[in-house]
Design a protein around this motif. Structure first.
Motif, PDB file in Angstrom:
ATOM      1  N   UNK A  27      -2.997  -5.288  -3.360  1.00 26.85           N
ATOM      2  CA  UNK A  27      -3.089  -3.938  -2.830  1.00 26.85           C
ATOM      3  C   UNK A  27      -1.831  -3.626  -2.028  1.00 26.85           C
ATOM      4  N   UNK A  28      -1.337  -2.412  -2.148  1.00 29.28           N
ATOM      5  CA  UNK A  28      -0.090  -2.024  -1.496  1.00 29.28           C
ATOM      6  C   UNK A  28      -0.213  -2.134   0.019  1.00 29.28           C
ATOM      7  N   UNK A  29       0.711  -2.870   0.651  1.00 23.30           N
ATOM      8  CA  UNK A  29       0.689  -3.013   2.108  1.00 23.30           C
ATOM      9  C   UNK A  29       1.635  -2.014   2.766  1.00 23.30           C
ATOM     10  N   UNK A  30       1.562  -1.938   4.088  1.00 21.24           N
ATOM     11  CA  UNK A  30       2.306  -0.922   4.829  1.00 21.24           C
ATOM     12  C   UNK A  30       3.810  -1.055   4.642  1.00 21.24           C
ATOM     13  N   UNK A  35       8.876   1.264   1.789  1.00 18.73           N
ATOM     14  CA  UNK A  35      10.018   1.092   0.885  1.00 18.73           C
ATOM     15  C   UNK A  35       9.810   1.890  -0.408  1.00 18.73           C
ATOM     16  N   UNK A  36       8.590   1.853  -0.935  1.00 19.71           N
ATOM     17  CA  UNK A  36       8.286   2.576  -2.163  1.00 19.71           C
ATOM     18  C   UNK A  36       8.376   4.088  -1.959  1.00 19.71           C
ATOM     19  N   UNK A  37       7.947   4.557  -0.784  1.00 23.13           N
ATOM     20  CA  UNK A  37       8.002   5.985  -0.510  1.00 23.13           C
ATOM     21  C   UNK A  37       9.444   6.487  -0.508  1.00 23.13           C
ATOM     22  N   UNK A 258      -2.484   1.136  -5.573  1.00 27.94           N
ATOM     23  CA  UNK A 258      -2.570   2.167  -4.544  1.00 27.94           C
ATOM     24  C   UNK A 258      -4.009   2.652  -4.466  1.00 27.94           C
ATOM     25  N   UNK A 259      -4.507   2.797  -3.266  1.00 24.67           N
ATOM     26  CA  UNK A 259      -5.861   3.312  -3.082  1.00 24.67           C
ATOM     27  C   UNK A 259      -5.863   4.829  -3.254  1.00 24.67           C
ATOM     28  N   UNK A 260      -6.656   5.295  -4.210  1.00 25.25           N
ATOM     29  CA  UNK A 260      -6.875   6.726  -4.423  1.00 25.25           C
ATOM     30  C   UNK A 260      -8.340   6.882  -4.813  1.00 25.25           C
ATOM     31  N   UNK A 261      -8.702   8.010  -5.391  1.00 20.89           N
ATOM     32  CA  UNK A 261     -10.076   8.172  -5.849  1.00 20.89           C
ATOM     33  C   UNK A 261     -10.442   7.071  -6.839  1.00 20.89           C
ATOM     34  N   UNK A 413       1.188  10.495  -0.117  1.00 17.28           N
ATOM     35  CA  UNK A 413       2.060   9.446   0.435  1.00 17.28           C
ATOM     36  C   UNK A 413       1.411   8.079   0.279  1.00 17.28           C
ATOM     37  N   UNK A 414       2.240   7.079   0.055  1.00 15.01           N
ATOM     38  CA  UNK A 414       1.725   5.721  -0.120  1.00 15.01           C
ATOM     39  C   UNK A 414       1.157   5.178   1.182  1.00 15.01           C
TER      40      UNK A 414
END
Length: 414
Positions: A27-30, A35-37, A258-261, A413-414
């Motif tokens: 899972x994507x961390x902070x 960096x990805x953003x 990434x957490x989304x719906x 936003x991520x």
């Protein structure tokens, strides 16, 4: 922003609970998100404002007529069958059974009934998907012919296929029956263009529609000139999505989720944006769009709610941008949404009607119960109703109203 972040956190909790058995998912961390953003901001900035549908669909050059109708909520996708003859690792569903043609949980054993459904709800576009429509070619052709026979001549019709069973004869029959576009998933055929080339000069518009697979990014960029030579006018790139069906395959790859719906793949988005920019840098004459999860999730749902409401609501009812019915008398505010079924639900509030021998049942579902507004709330609410706010509301009630009134803007936003 607290209500918004609380809502996003509920998505995180739901996703992690659904995939709790897969402890190796990344899972994507902070830190990685920051960096990805920065990278995504750079890639989208290079597109110089080429962002459609409230900045959820980055594109280069052009998008197809079908994609326009999808974003406008004027399109119906009929799943001709649930069965497929390919085994793509990214497929979000099992695709093992031949089910009745289905759309929006409505089944259509009769092609005539489907055509009348299209007329009644005033869809401007129809697509045939699956499973694999060419596995049941005669069925697909029948539904296409009925739509052409019974619906408005300007209706835009297309088909999705992996191309494995494609041949000149089938493409000629589809063209003769009035197909406007065929979309090929070349990911199912090791990115071969051979079957697609058979449609050149027969099918009016040829599109490639595939998930943006990160490992295939460079290969796709190199293929772009060959796509154009083969007659491809558009390339549609979807964002990879994690489901309980494909998790066993996706979990073997080093993707960040990434957490989304629903969970989505970070690297898939980056690959799509890089392919877009590669085409732009080389001024290639092909249309490419990134069909982000946020575009699909927001606009397709809002579009269907809107189609139902236009056909079923009374003339004095107020429809929001997001497809909900607003009921407001200056003091009490509530929201409802139409739901439609072909099996009667267990409730006394259902309404029934019939088209071409097929029965439908619909009701209004309460989305926000009647809420009495005091003077302070009323002013804030009416301000939101008058124009879409630039910032997401921080008050819980206003946040919920914002969700029901408007389609959320932008790539989150991520």
């Amino acid at each position: 922003m607290e209500p918004y972040y609380n809502w996003l956190n509920s998505l995180v909790n739901r996703n992690k609970a659904e995939f709790s058995a897969w402890s190796d998912l990344k899972w994507l961390n902070t830190y990685a998100a920051r960096e990805a953003q920065e990278k995504r901001d750079e890639l989208t900035a290079e597109l110089d404002g080429s962002l459609l549908f409230k900045e959820t669909k980055p594109y280069y050059n052009r998008i197809s007529n079908g994609c326009k109708l999808c974003g406008l909520g004027q399109w119906s996708c009929l799943f001709i069958t649930g069965k497929c003859n390919a085994s793509c690792f990214y497929c979000p569903t099992s695709q093992l059974t031949d089910d009745l043609p289905t759309t929006q949980n409505l089944t259509f054993a009769s092609s005539q009934a489907y055509a009348e459904y299209i007329n009644h709800f005033n869809f401007k576009g129809v697509s045939f998907s699956g499973g694999e429509p060419l596995l049941f070619f005669d069925r697909t052709l029948d539904y296409l012919k009925q739509v052409r026979r019974r619906c408005k001549p300007e209706l835009y019709a297309w088909m999705y296929t992996n191309g494995i069973l494609g041949d000149v004869q089938k493409f000629r029959k589809l063209a003769s029956a009035g197909i406007n576009e065929v979309r090929f998933d070349i990911g199912a055929t090791a990115f071969s263009l051979d079957k697609l080339k058979l449609a050149k000069g027969i099918i009016p518009n040829i599109t490639i529609e595939i998930p943006a697979v990160p490992e295939r990014k460079d290969q796709l960029i190199k293929l772009l000139p060959q796509m154009m030579e083969a007659g491809v006018t558009n390339l549609n790139l979807h964002q990879l999505r994690l489901t309980t069906h494909n998790v066993k395959h996706l979990s073997k790859r080093n993707y960040s989720y990434i957490h989304a719906e629903h969970p989505i793949v970070l690297e898939s988005e980056m690959a799509a944006l890089e392919i877009l920019n590669a085409a732009r840098e080389n001024s290639l004459d092909i249309g490419i769009n990134y069909c982000s999860f946020y575009f699909k999730n927001r606009f397709q749902k809002a579009g269907f709610r809107t189609r139902l409401a236009h056909a079923l609501a009374s003339p004095d009812e107020v429809l929001t941008q997001n497809g909900y019915i607003r009921e407001y008398d200056g003091k009490i505010l509530s929201y409802k949404a139409f739901r439609i079924f072909d099996v009667k639900p267990e409730t006394n509030t259902v309404t029934e009607f019939e088209l071409a021998g097929k029965k439908y049942f619909y009701l209004k579902e309460q989305m926000l119960k009647p809420t009495l507004l005091d003077d302070e709330d009323r002013n804030a609410v009416e301000d939101i109703l008058a124009h879409e706010p630039d910032q997401i509301p921080t008050d819980p009630l206003l946040f919920r109203i914002w969700q029901l009134e408007y389609v959320e803007r932008g790539l989150r936003e991520y």
